[in-house]
Design a protein around this motif. Structure first.
Motif, mmCIF file in Angstrom:
data_model
loop_
_atom_site.group_PDB
_atom_site.id
_atom_site.type_symbol
_atom_site.label_atom_id
_atom_site.label_comp_id
_atom_site.label_asym_id
_atom_site.label_seq_id
_atom_site.Cartn_x
_atom_site.Cartn_y
_atom_site.Cartn_z
ATOM 1 N N ILE A 131 22.623 -14.584 100.716
ATOM 2 C CA ILE A 131 23.480 -15.765 100.732
ATOM 3 C C ILE A 131 22.721 -16.996 100.266
ATOM 4 C CG2 ILE A 131 22.966 -16.338 103.165
ATOM 5 C CD1 ILE A 131 26.014 -17.058 103.390
ATOM 6 N N TRP A 132 23.389 -17.840 99.476
ATOM 7 C CA TRP A 132 22.830 -19.128 99.094
ATOM 8 C C TRP A 132 22.929 -20.034 100.308
ATOM 9 C CZ3 TRP A 132 19.974 -20.417 95.050
ATOM 10 C CH2 TRP A 132 19.775 -21.765 94.754
ATOM 11 N N THR A 133 21.862 -20.686 100.682
ATOM 12 C CA THR A 133 21.772 -21.315 102.001
ATOM 13 C C THR A 133 22.565 -22.606 102.158
ATOM 14 O OG1 THR A 133 19.652 -22.239 101.250
ATOM 15 C CG2 THR A 133 19.584 -20.269 102.634
ATOM 16 N N GLU A 134 23.113 -23.157 101.085
ATOM 17 C CA GLU A 134 23.956 -24.338 101.199
ATOM 18 C C GLU A 134 25.406 -23.970 100.898
ATOM 19 O OE1 GLU A 134 22.594 -27.436 98.648
ATOM 20 O OE2 GLU A 134 20.981 -28.055 99.989
ATOM 21 N N PRO A 135 26.374 -24.633 101.543
ATOM 22 C CA PRO A 135 27.786 -24.356 101.241
ATOM 23 C C PRO A 135 28.122 -24.680 99.797
ATOM 24 C CG PRO A 135 27.551 -25.670 103.260
ATOM 25 C CD PRO A 135 26.210 -25.653 102.600
ATOM 26 N N VAL A 136 29.141 -23.981 99.300
ATOM 27 C CA VAL A 136 29.647 -24.253 97.953
ATOM 28 C C VAL A 136 31.028 -24.891 98.015
ATOM 29 C CG1 VAL A 136 30.710 -21.971 97.630
ATOM 30 C CG2 VAL A 136 29.877 -23.253 95.651
ATOM 31 N N ASP A 137 31.695 -24.806 99.178
ATOM 32 C CA ASP A 137 33.033 -25.355 99.304
ATOM 33 C C ASP A 137 33.368 -25.513 100.786
ATOM 34 O OD1 ASP A 137 35.571 -26.217 98.239
ATOM 35 O OD2 ASP A 137 36.419 -24.277 98.799
ATOM 36 N N ILE A 138 34.334 -26.397 101.068
ATOM 37 C CA ILE A 138 34.874 -26.582 102.415
ATOM 38 C C ILE A 138 36.383 -26.652 102.291
ATOM 39 C CG2 ILE A 138 35.025 -28.121 104.425
ATOM 40 C CD1 ILE A 138 32.180 -29.017 103.854
ATOM 41 N N ASP A 139 37.079 -26.016 103.231
ATOM 42 C CA ASP A 139 38.535 -26.022 103.180
ATOM 43 C C ASP A 139 39.104 -26.116 104.593
ATOM 44 O OD1 ASP A 139 40.922 -25.561 101.322
ATOM 45 O OD2 ASP A 139 41.294 -24.105 102.914
ATOM 46 N N VAL A 140 40.211 -26.838 104.728
ATOM 47 C CA VAL A 140 40.946 -26.898 105.988
ATOM 48 C C VAL A 140 42.366 -26.434 105.695
ATOM 49 C CG1 VAL A 140 41.729 -28.335 107.897
ATOM 50 C CG2 VAL A 140 39.554 -28.862 106.758
ATOM 51 N N HIS A 141 42.834 -25.433 106.421
ATOM 52 C CA HIS A 141 44.169 -24.917 106.174
ATOM 53 C C HIS A 141 44.806 -24.451 107.479
ATOM 54 C CE1 HIS A 141 41.290 -21.532 105.634
ATOM 55 N NE2 HIS A 141 42.190 -20.875 106.351
ATOM 56 N N LEU A 142 46.103 -24.421 107.488
ATOM 57 C CA LEU A 142 46.859 -23.957 108.647
ATOM 58 C C LEU A 142 46.940 -22.440 108.604
ATOM 59 C CD1 LEU A 142 48.579 -24.863 111.106
ATOM 60 C CD2 LEU A 142 50.578 -24.679 109.604
ATOM 61 N N PHE A 143 46.519 -21.816 109.683
ATOM 62 C CA PHE A 143 46.592 -20.360 109.776
ATOM 63 C C PHE A 143 47.886 -19.972 110.480
ATOM 64 C CE2 PHE A 143 45.877 -16.339 112.029
ATOM 65 C CZ PHE A 143 45.565 -15.531 110.952
ATOM 66 N N VAL A 144 48.685 -19.181 109.781
ATOM 67 C CA VAL A 144 49.954 -18.697 110.331
ATOM 68 C C VAL A 144 49.912 -17.175 110.308
ATOM 69 C CG1 VAL A 144 52.456 -18.667 110.091
ATOM 70 C CG2 VAL A 144 51.166 -20.716 109.433
#
Length: 213
Positions: A131-144
């Motif tokens: 794994i690359w040790t830094e994030p590549v993206d962030i997301d916030v979503h509603l889980f249904v």
């Protein structure tokens, strides 16, 4: 987004690819999780918005690493590329019924990179992922969850790039009905129906993989 030097291993001055043995799991350490998010440099307006929402949520919910936080909780996922970074791995999620990247709940673990690598390993069955040790993206979503009675809630998902070894063999597990390698030109295939969030992760994952591979 600043990725640091294109090194195969992390140094004090920058990130790199590491295996599971090099990840420091910190149970219950929300500060460690939010530190990774704070250090993330957004590459677009959507990432900036999601980063801000996650930081604010974690500040208000000290139990954000746990599913018991009913309003929402932290998750981590991975864009898994083959060793040459020409293809990414998606799975047909059994519970949700959609093609997605591997990922899952933090369940109290403060090392979100560790969570992403664990979930990628379990859901693909591929040994030797890095794994690359830094994030590549962030997301916030509603889980249904349409298949089980579960209240709708938010997932604050921190995403990472994961690289498979050469000649990787995928086996999957009970959480998926099918796994598939796809190229960048297949991200918009109607058959897959990948949502905008997954396509964004894939694009940034492919971009980074091409630089550091």
């Amino acid at each position: 987004m600043s990725h640091g030097p294109a090194s195969a291993s992390p140094t004090r001055s920058g990130p790199g690819f590491v295996g599971a043995a090099a990840i420091d799991a910190r149970p219950g350490d929300l500060a460690a999780a939010t530190a990774q998010v704070n250090a993330f440099v957004p590459r677009d307006r959507i990432q900036a918005l999601h980063r801000r929402r996650l930081i604010g949520f974690a500040a208000r919910h000290p139990d954000a690493l746990h599913r018991s936080c009913a309003a929402g909780h932290l998750t981590a996922s991975a864009w898994v590329v083959n060793h040459d970074a020409t293809q990414g791995l998606v799975l047909l999620h059994r519970k949700i019924g959609r093609w997605l990247q591997p990922g899952g709940h933090a369940d109290g673990e403060g090392s979100l990179s560790g969570v992403a690598l664990r979930e990628a390993t379990e859901e693909t069955g591929i040994d030797g992922l890095e794994i690359w040790t830094e994030p590549v993206d962030i997301d916030v979503h509603l889980f249904v969850n349409r298949r089980h009675p579960e209240p709708d809630h938010l997932h604050f998902d921190v995403r990472f790039l994961v690289r498979a070894p050469r000649c990787a063999v995928m086996r999957g597990n009970h959480e998926s009905e099918e796994l598939r390698w796809i190229g960048r030109d297949e991200l918009t295939e109607p058959e897959l129906g990948l949502d905008a969030s997954t396509r964004r992760l894939a694009r940034y994952g492919f971009d980074l993989a091409r630089i550091v591979n």
